[in-house]
Design an enzyme around this catalytic site. Structure first.
Site, mmCIF file in Angstrom:
data_model
loop_
_atom_site.group_PDB
_atom_site.id
_atom_site.type_symbol
_atom_site.label_atom_id
_atom_site.label_comp_id
_atom_site.label_asym_id
_atom_site.label_seq_id
_atom_site.Cartn_x
_atom_site.Cartn_y
_atom_site.Cartn_z
ATOM 1 N N ILE A 67 -5.697 11.224 31.233
ATOM 2 C CA ILE A 67 -4.918 12.194 30.464
ATOM 3 C C ILE A 67 -5.360 13.555 30.990
ATOM 4 C CG2 ILE A 67 -6.594 12.060 28.548
ATOM 5 C CD1 ILE A 67 -4.398 12.858 26.604
ATOM 6 N N SER A 68 -4.398 14.415 31.311
ATOM 7 C CA SER A 68 -4.733 15.694 31.951
ATOM 8 C C SER A 68 -5.544 16.588 31.014
ATOM 9 C CB SER A 68 -3.458 16.427 32.364
ATOM 10 O OG SER A 68 -2.692 15.612 33.213
#
Ligand code: SAH
Length: 220
Positions: A67-68
Site C-alpha cells: 500500500i503506497s
C-alpha cells in the site's frame, strides 16, 4: 491527554499523518485532507501490520505488493484534480485505499487489479464501508477497461514503462493521467494531459513503486 485505547491511538496517528506528512509537505486540497483525515487506513492494512497503518512509508499487503505511502497517495490524488464530474480509471487496486479516496471525490471509479485476492479483499473492505460508486475488474490493466468507455482521469499505481497505448486511447481529450514512469527501482511521477495535439507531460517528483506487470507493462 494520552490515548486510552487502540481506536483513540489510531485516530491520533491519523490526525498526525494529515498534519505532519501531508500538510507540511504541501498537500492543500481541503476535501482531500478531510477524506484522508476520516478514512480508516487500518481497515486496508493486513492485521500483522496494523501498527504501521499511519507510517510514513509503504506497507506490505501480501504477494510482494505494498500500500503506497500516505503522502504519495495524497500527492497523486491532488495532482489528478478529481471532481464530482470525473470518471476515473485506476490501475492497481491493491488494498483499495487509494480507490476509496478517489471514490469520495469522483463520480465513479473503475479499478483494475491483476491479483485476484487483492481485488476481492479490497471489494470486501469497500463494500463494508458502503462505498458504492466503484466498479472492479480483475485482469491486466495495461489493456485498459474491458469496454470502449472513455475516462476523464487515469491513475496508475504501479511503475510503468510509459502510458500503455490502450489507456492513452481510453483517456478523453482534455483528460489527465498520473503515473510513475521508469524501471523497477526508481521512477518519475508524471502528469500527462491529453490535448488535441498529443500529450503534454510534466514531471512531478521521483518515486518508487512496484512494477506494473502486463502486456503493455513489464514482465514478471
Ligand atoms: N493503490 C494501491 C497500490 C498497490 S501496489 C494501494 O495503495 O494499495 C500496485 C498494485 O498494482 C498491486 O496490487 C499490483 O498487483 C497491481 N498491478 C500491477 N500490474 C498490474 C496490471 N497490469 N493490471 C492491474 N493491476 C496491476
Amino acid at each position: 491527554m494520552q490515548p486510552i485505547n487502540e481506536k483513540d491511538k489510531l485516530a491520533a496517528q491519523r490526525r498526525d499523518m494529515v498534519l505532519n506528512q501531508l500538510q507540511i509537505r504541501g498537500i492543500k486540497d481541503p476535501e482531500l485532507l478531510k477524506v484522508m483525515g476520516s478514512l480508516h487506513r487500518e481497515d486496508f492494512i493486513p492485521a500483522e501490520f496494523r501498527d504501521q497503518s499511519y507510517a510514513d512509508n509503504p506497507v506490505p499487503i501480501g504477494a510482494g505488493q505494498t500500500i503506497s505511502q500516505p503522502y504519495i497517495v495524497a500527492l497523486m490524488t491532488q495532482e489528478l484534480k478529481v471532481n464530482k464530474y470525473c470518471d476515473v480509471l485506476e490501475i492497481g487496486t491493491g488494498s483499495g485505499y487509494q480507490t476509496a479516496i478517489l471514490a469520495s471525490l469522483a463520480r465513479h471509479v473503475y479499478t483494475i487489479e491483476r491479483i485476484q485476492r487483492h481485488s476481492i479483499s479490497a471489494q470486501q473492505v469497500l463494500n463494508a464501508l458502503n462505498i458504492s460508486n466503484i466498479s472492479f475488474h480483475i485482469g491486466d490493466g495495461t489493456c485498459g477497461w474491458p469496454t470502449d468507455k472513455q475516462f476523464d482521469r487515469i491513475i496508475i499505481t504501479a511503475a510503468a514503462p510509459d502510458l500503455p497505448k490502450p489507456l492513452a486511447d481510453q483517456l478523453k481529450i482534455g483528460g489527465l493521467a498520473i503515473l510513475p514512469v521508469g524501471p523497477e527501482l526508481v521512477q518519475e511521477l508524471v502528469a500527462m494531459e491529453k490535448t488535441p495535439d498529443g500529450f503534454k507531460t510534466r514531471t512531478i517528483c521521483g518515486c518508487r513503486f512496484v512494477k506494473m506487470i502486463g502486456k503493455f507493462g513489464y514482465t514478471e
